[in-house]
Design a protein around this motif. Structure first.
Motif, PDB file in Angstrom:
ATOM      1  N   SER A  75      -6.896  42.359  10.106  1.00  0.00           N
ATOM      2  CA  SER A  75      -5.781  43.142   9.563  1.00  0.00           C
ATOM      3  C   SER A  75      -6.089  44.628   9.544  1.00  0.00           C
ATOM      4  O   SER A  75      -5.244  45.449   9.201  1.00  0.00           O
ATOM      5  N   GLN A  76      -7.327  45.009   9.925  1.00  0.00           N
ATOM      6  CA  GLN A  76      -7.763  46.409   9.848  1.00  0.00           C
ATOM      7  C   GLN A  76      -7.318  47.190  11.081  1.00  0.00           C
ATOM      8  O   GLN A  76      -7.472  46.739  12.215  1.00  0.00           O
ATOM      9  N   TYR A  77      -6.770  48.382  10.852  1.00  0.00           N
ATOM     10  CA  TYR A  77      -6.392  49.296  11.943  1.00  0.00           C
ATOM     11  C   TYR A  77      -7.533  50.294  12.105  1.00  0.00           C
ATOM     12  O   TYR A  77      -7.860  51.038  11.179  1.00  0.00           O
ATOM     13  N   ILE A  78      -8.148  50.323  13.274  1.00  0.00           N
ATOM     14  CA  ILE A  78      -9.405  51.090  13.421  1.00  0.00           C
ATOM     15  C   ILE A  78      -9.317  52.231  14.429  1.00  0.00           C
ATOM     16  O   ILE A  78     -10.343  52.837  14.771  1.00  0.00           O
ATOM     17  N   LEU A 106     -19.654  55.851  17.179  1.00  0.00           N
ATOM     18  CA  LEU A 106     -19.575  56.644  15.955  1.00  0.00           C
ATOM     19  C   LEU A 106     -18.469  56.060  15.072  1.00  0.00           C
ATOM     20  O   LEU A 106     -17.359  55.839  15.560  1.00  0.00           O
ATOM     21  N   TYR A 107     -18.763  55.798  13.813  1.00  0.00           N
ATOM     22  CA  TYR A 107     -17.756  55.122  12.986  1.00  0.00           C
ATOM     23  C   TYR A 107     -17.713  55.675  11.563  1.00  0.00           C
ATOM     24  O   TYR A 107     -18.688  56.224  11.043  1.00  0.00           O
ATOM     25  N   GLN A 108     -16.540  55.516  10.958  1.00  0.00           N
ATOM     26  CA  GLN A 108     -16.373  55.794   9.532  1.00  0.00           C
ATOM     27  C   GLN A 108     -17.009  54.636   8.755  1.00  0.00           C
ATOM     28  O   GLN A 108     -16.984  53.489   9.218  1.00  0.00           O
ATOM     29  N   CYS A 111     -15.502  51.257   8.616  1.00  0.00           N
ATOM     30  CA  CYS A 111     -15.287  50.549   9.887  1.00  0.00           C
ATOM     31  C   CYS A 111     -16.596  49.989  10.452  1.00  0.00           C
ATOM     32  O   CYS A 111     -16.690  49.719  11.658  1.00  0.00           O
ATOM     33  N   LYS A 112     -17.578  49.821   9.619  1.00  0.00           N
ATOM     34  CA  LYS A 112     -18.899  49.384  10.085  1.00  0.00           C
ATOM     35  C   LYS A 112     -18.838  48.038  10.814  1.00  0.00           C
ATOM     36  O   LYS A 112     -19.364  47.890  11.922  1.00  0.00           O
ATOM     37  N   GLN A 113     -18.186  47.055  10.183  1.00  0.00           N
ATOM     38  CA  GLN A 113     -18.122  45.724  10.790  1.00  0.00           C
ATOM     39  C   GLN A 113     -17.398  45.773  12.127  1.00  0.00           C
ATOM     40  O   GLN A 113     -17.834  45.167  13.114  1.00  0.00           O
TER      41      GLN A 113
END
Length: 890
Positions: A75-78, A106-108, A111-113
């Protein structure tokens, strides 16, 4: 092959195996089209950029597919939470056909997973496609931490380039990274960069002129341009060469030289990768020859196509190294303290120059005067040498401009010649100054003939440097003896005219690359040089003598029997004076040492110094019959004392009487003792084999004791046994007693220095030697089974025509056969077998391997124990040996 587009391949439903196969075919088709463009002459830049674009296209497509798959199951918008970033060479858009590529996800934090799952999916696919890829999954904070503490990571992240994903996140990373890492401590970074360069040089070569360079990482390779760009980005915020030129940090000449050199190296690297089908950066001799053909260089009468290609390579690598080094040195910020001291503490040392605590500078108001005369140019080098101070960058730039359009007349004055000879007379910093003279064209202008050997390669594996670097390297090796212990250091310190010694070293190979005998060319050039320098007849004559005979002492030491009185007397007459002998000894040492790191060995040193000492005794009159007799008596006394512990006086007398007199002076007393003890042991065992292991040198010394009547061709058969066991012979010696006992010693390469099966392995070798000498086994069968079975004989790409020379003058008792040929495992057996089949007996031998060549010397007699005199017989020997060598080496 698939005709589908990349988007079609990624979008169509298919199992992983099918998709991977379609992607492989797609990439293969695209790469092949680029290869065709490359072969048609496309620039290196174009191919590199197109390969980078192809990779961008692939990674962007894989990322898009991975993100869609993730968002379909989550359900996550990345879209704004992850950025796919190219770093390092890939970030620079500099991918060669099989370059490694580095990427960063590179991630916020939230948004690690997603970043981990997307990276995993992409990496599996890239590994299936056989990419060599470095990767990391980081937050901005992670990148900041590693960038600040790790130099390699810092430079890699400076070159970051967004491929796809969140543009905002990437821009935020760049802003913070530049502010907190790049801008934080510029001087520390440049200092660390210089230290990194130093380490790289130690690993990949500390001179542009190494003969098998790594085109990426050796001095003057592509990495030097990267160093320049990293320093530029840190200090000026500009990265590309064109931007540096626009901002005035690179002159038009520097920019053009760098871009031309970079493009050349890219073409070379592209070709090496395409041809190998994998990453390949070492410009081996084989590759050099192939690339010369690719670039369509044709052999000229006195210059091979491969040598022309390498001159082109050295021209570009020299430009890269010099421009990069200058640029980086200029970026090092001067401390406030140094700026103050430079202004307050300086001293004028000439009308044109003044010195500070740190360097020597040219007075800006006196530039015209400096550029008006060669005397001031050479004076600048002399002051730098005396004061132990480097020249300022501005001074070096002026040097280049001062001689760019000059000829030898610019330096034609007694004062110039005096200053030059003074520079050559001061050991310690001669070689670095000569290199700087060479780099700034001063040396090539002052001695115009030196320009002919500029970047001239010697196409063999024996020499490791170009001719010009070898000449300077020889001087470097000689002047290092000023601080050395031992006899060589003592000889150097005793030399009265070191300037003449160093001049001879600078000129000894200057005749190379002209066709014919390089020594004769060198003599003619040396005569002109010493005359132009205004040297006296005696001074010039000594320099010319050293150039003419620079190979003589190594020839005698390494290829002649030093116990032969005739050899020593002829050499003593040739040298004439003790001072000449000292200089010739040092020329010989420096010439061998300056060839490469592995050229000088303990064995060569012992032979050279033995020849030196014996000849010096003859020249100074200290070598008398009484002194020789005293030495002989001393050796016999030592042997008698040791043998008395076991043997009776009658036995000792018989043992000593069996020794040829030459052995007393050819071997150390302790070795003679071992020799006698082992000979005595032959009474109970007709074949004895000793093996001594030298782990440090990677050698094993094998000595075989037996009776010369046990079988014909003993030396040859032992050589065949060693070759049949896969052992490569580095050297050999033959000794025979008056009572027909032989002791043949072989030095063989023993690369398995840590092999726990050493005893087992050598037990097999000993057994084979015994079986062959006693007739239980046929050596030819052993040799051939190994050749056709397990023995790997590498093709010698630098194959040279075999040469057989016969010398009937140097020895009164034997005919001497000198053989020069490309090295090939088992060749010694082939040669000695041919000598045996010719009905000759080997009385003494000196076997030496010079990396890619053998220099084998045999003292032989005929079946009547006499020299070979008849011309037709000598001609037959020469022809049969050449035929045997050529047949085996084909």
């Amino acid at each position: 092959m698939s005709s589908l587009s990349l988007k079609d391949i990624l979008d169509q439903p298919a199992d992983r195996q099918t998709r991977t196969q379609n992607l492989k075919e797609y990439l293969q088709t695209r790469r092949f089209s680029l290869y065709e463009l490359h072969k048609k002459g496309a620039s290196g830049r174009h191919i590199v950029r197109e390969l980078t674009g192809l990779t961008d296209e692939l990674l962007t497509g894989l990322y898009r597919k991975a993100v869609i798959q993730y968002e379909m199951t989550s359900s996550q918008y990345i879209q704004e939470g992850i950025s796919l970033v190219a770093v390092g060479g890939y970030g620079r858009r500099e991918l060669n056909p099989f370059s490694d590529m580095d990427i960063m996800f590179l991630y916020q934090p939230e948004c690690k997973q997603a970043a981990e799952e997307i990276s995993r999916e992409m990496l599996y696919q890239l590994w299936d496609l056989e990419f060599t890829i470095g990767h990391s999954v980081r937050t901005v904070e992670d990148a900041l931490q590693i960038g600040f503490h790790d130099l390699t990571a810092r430079t890699s992240l400076m070159e970051a380039r967004l491929l796809t994903g969140s543009e905002y996140l990437f821009q935020e990373f760049q802003r913070i990274y530049f502010q907190k890492v790049v801008e934080r401590d510029k001087s520390r970074y440049v200092s660390e960069l210089l230290e990194q360069i130093k380490k790289e040089r130690g690993k990949f070569g500390s001179t542009v002129y190494i003969l098998e360079p790594n085109i990426k990482r050796s001095e003057g390779g592509l990495r030097d341009i990267h160093y320049l760009q990293w320093a530029a980005f840190t200090c000026y915020g500009a990265y590309s060469l064109v931007e540096l030129h626009k901002q005035g940090h690179l002159t038009a000449h520097e920019y053009n030289a760098l871009t031309e050199a970079q493009n050349f190296l890219w073409i070379v690297r592209n070709e090496m990768h395409f041809h190998a089908g994998k990453s390949s950066d070492i410009l081996t001799f084989r590759e050099q020859k192939r690339l010369a053909e690719f670039f369509k260089y044709n052999d000229q009468p006195h210059l091979l196509g491969v040598e022309q290609f390498m001159q082109q390579y050295y021209r570009h690598s020299t430009a890269i190294h010099q421009i990069s080094s200058r640029f980086i040195r200029k970026t090092i910020p001067r401390s406030f303290t140094r700026k103050v001291l430079d202004k307050l503490i300086f001293k004028r040392v000439s009308p044109c120059f003044f010195v500070t605590l740190y360097e020597i500078r040219v007075d800006e108001k006196k530039r015209a005067l400096f550029l008006s005369s060669g005397e001031y140019v050479l004076k600048l080098f002399s002051i730098s040498q005396i004061r132990h101070l480097p020249m300022s960058e501005e001074a070096v730039d002026l040097l280049r401009r001062s001689v760019e359009f000059r000829d030898v007349s610019f330096f034609r004055s007694p004062e110039c010649h005096k200053t030059f000879m003074e520079i050559l007379s001061r050991p310690g910093r001669i070689a670095p100054l000569l290199r700087l003279m060479h780099q700034t064209r001063v040396l090539d202008t002052y001695i115009s003939e030196f320009g002919h050997v500029n970047r001239l390669m010697q196409y063999n594996q024996y020499h490791k440097y170009t001719v010009d670097e070898h000449l300077i390297k020889c001087i470097e090796e000689a002047e290092a003896l000023a601080k050395a212990e031992g006899l060589l250091g003592q000889i150097y310190k005793e030399i009265k005219r070191k300037d003449l010694l160093h001049l001879a070293l600078l000129l000894h190979d200057i005749g190379k690359g002209r066709g014919g005998d390089h020594t004769e060319w060198g003599v003619e050039i040396s005569k002109k040089v010493v005359e132009s320098l205004g040297l006296s007849e005696d001074e010039g004559g000594l320099v010319v003598f050293l150039v003419r005979h620079h190979l003589l002492m190594s020839h005698i030491a390494l290829r002649r029997d030093l116990s032969d009185e005739k050899v020593l007397l002829q050499f003593a007459r040739e040298t004439g004076q003790p001072e000449t002998l000292k200089m010739l000894c040092l020329v010989t040492y420096s010439d061998i040492k300056g060839v490469g790191p592995d050229a000088w060995t303990d064995w060569k040193q012992s032979l050279l110094l033995e020849l030196y000492q014996k000849t010096m005794e003859a020249l100074t009159g200290t070598k008398t019959q009484s002194s020789e007799k005293e030495r002989e008596e001393s050796i016999l006394k030592f042997l008698t004392k040791e043998l008395e512990k076991t043997y009776s006086p009658e036995q000792i007398r018989a043992m000593l009487q069996s020794l040829p007199r030459r052995i007393l002076f050819a071997m150390e007393p302790s070795k003679i003792l071992t020799y006698l003890l082992r000979i005595t042991a032959l009474q109970s065992d007709p074949v004895l084999v000793d093996v001594y292991r030298n782990r440090e040198r990677g050698l094993a010394e094998v000595t075989v004791y037996t009776y010369d009547s046990i079988t014909p061709g003993i030396f040859s058969k032992i050589s065949g046994c060693l070759a049949g066991n896969g052992l490569q012979i580095a050297g050999a010696q033959v000794h025979t007693t008056l009572k027909g006992v032989v002791a043949d010693s072989f030095q063989v390469y023993d690369h398995d220095t840590e092999d726990i099966h050493f005893e087992e392995r050598w037990a097999r070798v000993k057994k084979n030697i015994r079986e062959v000498l006693t007739g239980e086994k046929n050596v030819e069968a052993l040799f051939q089974s190994r050749i056709t079975g397990h023995l790997q004989i590498a093709e010698n790409i630098l194959s040279i025509p075999a040469i057989v020379e016969i010398d009937n003058d140097a020895s009164d008792e034997c005919t001497i056969i000198d053989i020069f040929a490309s090295d090939k495992q088992g060749l010694l057996y082939v040669i000695t077998k041919a000598i045996f089949e010719l009905g000759l007996s080997v009385y003494s031998a000196k076997i030496a391997t010079r990396l890619d060549q053998i220099v084998d010397v045999f003292y032989v007699k005929d079946s009547h124990n006499e020299k070979i005199i008849l011309p037709e017989r000598l001609r037959e020997i020469k022809e049969k040996l050449l035929q045997a060598i050529d047949t085996y080496c084909k």
